[in-house]
Design a protein around this motif. Sequence first.
Motif, mmCIF file in Angstrom:
data_model
loop_
_atom_site.group_PDB
_atom_site.id
_atom_site.type_symbol
_atom_site.label_atom_id
_atom_site.label_comp_id
_atom_site.label_asym_id
_atom_site.label_seq_id
_atom_site.Cartn_x
_atom_site.Cartn_y
_atom_site.Cartn_z
ATOM 1 N N SER A 1 36.789 45.841 39.572
ATOM 2 C CA SER A 1 37.653 46.949 39.150
ATOM 3 C C SER A 1 37.563 48.113 40.139
ATOM 4 O O SER A 1 38.583 48.758 40.439
ATOM 5 N N ALA A 2 36.369 48.385 40.667
ATOM 6 C CA ALA A 2 36.203 49.457 41.651
ATOM 7 C C ALA A 2 36.911 49.097 42.954
ATOM 8 O O ALA A 2 37.574 49.936 43.577
ATOM 9 N N SER B 1 39.427 47.064 43.194
ATOM 10 C CA SER B 1 40.850 47.101 42.872
ATOM 11 C C SER B 1 41.399 48.521 42.934
ATOM 12 O O SER B 1 42.494 48.757 43.470
ATOM 13 N N ASP B 2 40.650 49.476 42.411
ATOM 14 C CA ASP B 2 41.091 50.873 42.435
ATOM 15 C C ASP B 2 41.240 51.376 43.869
ATOM 16 O O ASP B 2 42.204 52.093 44.199
ATOM 17 N N THR B 3 40.288 51.002 44.719
ATOM 18 C CA THR B 3 40.338 51.428 46.123
ATOM 19 C C THR B 3 41.572 50.864 46.812
ATOM 20 O O THR B 3 42.275 51.574 47.545
ATOM 21 N N CYS B 4 41.842 49.598 46.574
ATOM 22 C CA CYS B 4 43.023 48.961 47.179
ATOM 23 C C CYS B 4 44.317 49.552 46.634
ATOM 24 O O CYS B 4 45.271 49.787 47.385
ATOM 25 N N SER B 5 44.354 49.798 45.351
ATOM 26 C CA SER B 5 45.545 50.354 44.718
ATOM 27 C C SER B 5 45.862 51.738 45.277
ATOM 28 O O SER B 5 47.023 52.055 45.582
ATOM 29 N N ASP B 6 44.827 52.568 45.422
ATOM 30 C CA ASP B 6 45.025 53.929 45.942
ATOM 31 C C ASP B 6 45.553 53.904 47.376
ATOM 32 O O ASP B 6 46.305 54.798 47.783
ATOM 33 N N ALA B 7 45.170 52.875 48.134
ATOM 34 C CA ALA B 7 45.595 52.776 49.530
ATOM 35 C C ALA B 7 46.828 51.904 49.702
ATOM 36 O O ALA B 7 47.281 51.683 50.839
ATOM 37 N N THR C 1 43.039 44.308 36.189
ATOM 38 C CA THR C 1 42.867 44.958 37.486
ATOM 39 C C THR C 1 44.206 44.977 38.214
ATOM 40 O O THR C 1 45.209 44.485 37.707
ATOM 41 N N ASP C 2 44.201 45.525 39.438
ATOM 42 C CA ASP C 2 45.398 45.515 40.265
ATOM 43 C C ASP C 2 45.322 44.424 41.324
ATOM 44 O O ASP C 2 45.849 44.590 42.441
ATOM 45 N N VAL C 3 44.687 43.326 41.010
ATOM 46 C CA VAL C 3 44.707 42.151 41.889
ATOM 47 C C VAL C 3 46.140 41.638 41.953
ATOM 48 O O VAL C 3 46.784 41.434 40.912
ATOM 49 N N LEU C 4 46.649 41.440 43.147
ATOM 50 C CA LEU C 4 48.016 40.944 43.317
ATOM 51 C C LEU C 4 48.107 39.466 42.976
ATOM 52 O O LEU C 4 48.980 39.040 42.210
ATOM 53 N N LEU C 5 47.197 38.704 43.547
ATOM 54 C CA LEU C 5 47.219 37.258 43.326
ATOM 55 C C LEU C 5 45.793 36.721 43.371
ATOM 56 O O LEU C 5 44.991 37.136 44.220
ATOM 57 N N ALA C 6 45.497 35.808 42.474
ATOM 58 C CA ALA C 6 44.192 35.155 42.459
ATOM 59 C C ALA C 6 44.390 33.651 42.393
ATOM 60 O O ALA C 6 45.283 33.166 41.695
ATOM 61 N N GLY C 7 43.574 32.957 43.144
ATOM 62 C CA GLY C 7 43.599 31.499 43.098
ATOM 63 C C GLY C 7 42.190 31.000 42.897
ATOM 64 O O GLY C 7 41.371 31.062 43.818
#
Length: 323
Positions: free
Chosen positions: A222-223, A225-231, A246-252
């Motif tokens: 989650s932390a 994800s937040d960093t990636c989302s902000d950027a 979370t703000d994960v775009l894609l998971a496999g």
Amino acid sequence: MKKLIIFMAAAIILTASAYSQATSETDSSTIRIGISKLLAHPALDAIENGIKDYLEDNGVNASFDTQNANGEISTAASIAQVFADEGCDIVVGIATPTAQALANTFEDIPVVFASVTDVPAAGLDDIENVCGVSDAVPIQEHFSIIERLTGAKHIGMVYTSGEANGIALMESMKAVCEENGVELISASVANSAEVKMAAESIIDRVNAMYVATDNTVVSALSALSDTCSDAAIPLFSADTTSAFGTDVLLAGGFDYYASGLLTGELIKALIDGESPSDIGTVYLTDLELYVNLDVAEKLGIEIPQDMIDGAAYVIRDGITETA
């Protein structure tokens, strides 16, 4: 009156004796299983639940001592010694460091591992009393997905320097990136508290971020994800179980509850008399996709229809759609 008291005392002694004998008989038929888990996070928790559910559903009379190492290698070693002192019949290590600690402690009872990515690198192959389930990550397939969706030339990755599978996964991704003319920009951490800072240290130099099945990093997803989302940097994960919320775009990744069920099946086979050396390592193969269309819209990334159609989970307008 005296005779009555003596009779009652004798009855109490006989009853207590019978209860003690019955309890002893029950205890002797109970399989004592020690489960050592590296961390508490959705994927590892799902494995633990799958193990217990499988054994219960298949009539195994088991008692469990479940311990959490909280990401500490020294704690994993201490837990292994606790299990030895308790006289466990079977011990289970969920994640590489806990499995290694158990294998280093036990020689005469079965050691079962779950969620070990690189079994040979972890030194867990070809040990007579060790068997288990591997979630070997399809790094090449993950890279291909990232390249297809983003065309990224600089991929970021946070990994755990003290965890064998974390290092192995980083090196595998680095090799795949180099083969394809892409730069892997990595940052190492010692514990989950360092994940956010590590991500922030490289986020300005990457076009996409990738997290593998590195338990320490996933526990702080989650932390990250937040960093990636902000950027506004797309985040790809190898663990579908932890991607929700979370703000994960894609998971496999793999269904870790199903992995727990499979691990429980191996434990049942051991209880029924099969040897660990005959079981060896069983590999997970059914990769499932998680696609977050809401995140894709925010990032301006178009997800191909074939990926959406093939996904086990699609997040659309905040609602999870399942295949």
